[in-house]
Motif scaffolding. Structure first.
Motif, PDB file in Angstrom:
ATOM      1  N   ILE A 171       0.848  -1.200   0.000  1.00  0.00           N
ATOM      2  CA  ILE A 171       0.000   0.000   0.000  1.00  0.00           C
ATOM      3  C   ILE A 171       0.879   1.244   0.000  1.00  0.00           C
ATOM      4  O   ILE A 171       1.859   1.313   0.743  1.00  0.00           O
ATOM      5  CB  ILE A 171      -0.907   0.068   1.250  1.00  0.00           C
ATOM      6  N   SER A 196       3.637  18.103   7.192  1.00  0.00           N
ATOM      7  CA  SER A 196       3.854  16.748   7.712  1.00  0.00           C
ATOM      8  C   SER A 196       2.827  16.381   8.771  1.00  0.00           C
ATOM      9  O   SER A 196       2.729  15.226   9.161  1.00  0.00           O
ATOM     10  CB  SER A 196       5.261  16.626   8.290  1.00  0.00           C
ATOM     11  N   GLN A 243      -0.375  16.700   8.330  1.00  0.00           N
ATOM     12  CA  GLN A 243      -1.623  16.326   7.682  1.00  0.00           C
ATOM     13  C   GLN A 243      -1.748  14.814   7.656  1.00  0.00           C
ATOM     14  O   GLN A 243      -0.755  14.088   7.695  1.00  0.00           O
ATOM     15  CB  GLN A 243      -1.641  16.867   6.249  1.00  0.00           C
ATOM     16  N   PRO A 244      -2.989  14.306   7.596  1.00  0.00           N
ATOM     17  CA  PRO A 244      -3.148  12.850   7.544  1.00  0.00           C
ATOM     18  C   PRO A 244      -2.674  12.299   6.211  1.00  0.00           C
ATOM     19  O   PRO A 244      -2.648  12.995   5.203  1.00  0.00           O
ATOM     20  CB  PRO A 244      -4.661  12.662   7.707  1.00  0.00           C
ATOM     21  N   GLN A 245      -2.315  11.050   6.232  1.00  0.00           N
ATOM     22  CA  GLN A 245      -1.943  10.375   4.995  1.00  0.00           C
ATOM     23  C   GLN A 245      -3.202   9.807   4.346  1.00  0.00           C
ATOM     24  O   GLN A 245      -4.146   9.418   5.022  1.00  0.00           O
ATOM     25  CB  GLN A 245      -0.966   9.237   5.289  1.00  0.00           C
ATOM     26  N   HIS A 246      -3.163   9.766   3.039  1.00  0.00           N
ATOM     27  CA  HIS A 246      -4.256   9.173   2.278  1.00  0.00           C
ATOM     28  C   HIS A 246      -3.690   8.002   1.497  1.00  0.00           C
ATOM     29  O   HIS A 246      -2.638   8.117   0.868  1.00  0.00           O
ATOM     30  CB  HIS A 246      -4.891  10.208   1.363  1.00  0.00           C
ATOM     31  N   PHE A 247      -4.386   6.900   1.540  1.00  0.00           N
ATOM     32  CA  PHE A 247      -3.855   5.664   1.000  1.00  0.00           C
ATOM     33  C   PHE A 247      -4.401   5.333  -0.378  1.00  0.00           C
ATOM     34  O   PHE A 247      -5.550   5.645  -0.707  1.00  0.00           O
ATOM     35  CB  PHE A 247      -4.187   4.506   1.947  1.00  0.00           C
ATOM     36  N   GLY A 248      -3.560   4.684  -1.159  1.00  0.00           N
ATOM     37  CA  GLY A 248      -4.024   4.065  -2.386  1.00  0.00           C
ATOM     38  C   GLY A 248      -4.827   2.823  -2.041  1.00  0.00           C
ATOM     39  O   GLY A 248      -4.901   2.414  -0.872  1.00  0.00           O
ATOM     40  N   ASP A 249      -5.412   2.219  -3.058  1.00  0.00           N
ATOM     41  CA  ASP A 249      -6.261   1.043  -2.830  1.00  0.00           C
ATOM     42  C   ASP A 249      -5.471  -0.207  -2.484  1.00  0.00           C
ATOM     43  O   ASP A 249      -6.042  -1.213  -2.093  1.00  0.00           O
ATOM     44  CB  ASP A 249      -7.090   0.745  -4.086  1.00  0.00           C
TER      45      ASP A 249
END
Lengths: 110, 116
Positions: free
Chosen positions: B93, B101, B103-109
């Motif tokens: 992932i 830094s 900010q939240p991380q957003h994930f790929g699928d």
């Protein structure tokens, strides 16, 4: 001691119950905190950020206690669809990177 | 909200094959992207931090020659698993966040890799 610790569970609760998870972190310089939700075989999705003043989003309430270095997540009126793994995430400055907790598994039963 | 796209979502290939996984930030510029691996019923494990225009930073125990990371632009990072073996089978992932830094991380699928 792990940098971010969570009770792995599982928590088995009936529909409609209120359930709370805690997460402790070791680095007092940590600056931002989040709860993520991860469904089986899926990527984590941001559930909510956690602010010093606490924040609420519908049935979900997050709290931060900097003095004791823990964050919490409260889920009210649990739904079957709340069944998932909840990840505590701690982020800090000064080169301290994002640390994920191992997650707490929740099963909501009918 | 921020969108991160990861491709492919599923790969099944023979041992010895090299596999490339792409991670794109679709609506924001990501100077930093992260690559994780997750084995069944285990937590996310950070493999490396990918920095645009510079070398990736690998976590202890992750072979940089085995897992090649390229971050050629502000919207694309790639992970290549070279000469993959069955023990490399896992859920990979990527994630990205904005310049701040905190900010939240957003994930790929995620990419489910199976090496036969």
């Amino acid at each position: 001691r792990k940098e971010v610790e969570q009770d792995p569970g599982p928590f088995n609760v009936p529909e409609g119950a209120t359930v709370a998870f805690n997460c402790t972190y070791s680095n007092s310089a940590s600056q931002s905190f989040f709860w993520y939700r991860q469904d089986c075989r899926k990527e984590p999705k941001l559930l909510m950020s956690v602010y010093s003043s606490g924040n609420e989003d519908g049935r979900f309430t997050a709290q931060l206690n900097r003095a004791s270095q823990y964050i919490s997540l409260l889920i009210r009126d649990s739904k079957l669809s709340d069944s998932a793994t909840y990840l505590c995430v701690v982020n800090g400055g000064g080169g301290f990177k994002t640390i994920f907790g191992a997650g707490t598994r929740l099963f909501v039963k009918a | 909200g921020a969108v991160v796209s990861q491709h492919p979502s599923r790969v099944i290939c023979k041992s010895g094959t090299s596999v490339k996984i792409e991670c794109r930030s679709l609506d924001f510029q990501a100077t930093t992207m992260f690559w994780y691996r997750q084995f069944p019923k285990q937590s996310l494990m950070l493999m490396a931090t990918s920095n645009e225009g510079s070398k990736a930073t690998y976590e202890q125990g992750v072979e940089k020659d085995k897992f090649l990371i390229n971050h050629a632009s502000l919207t694309l990072s790639t992970l290549t698993v070279t000469s993959a073996h069955p023990e490399d089978s896992s859920f990979y992932i990527c994630s990205a966040s904005g310049d701040n830094s905190n900010q939240p991380q957003h994930f790929g699928d995620g990419t489910r890799l199976s090496i036969l």
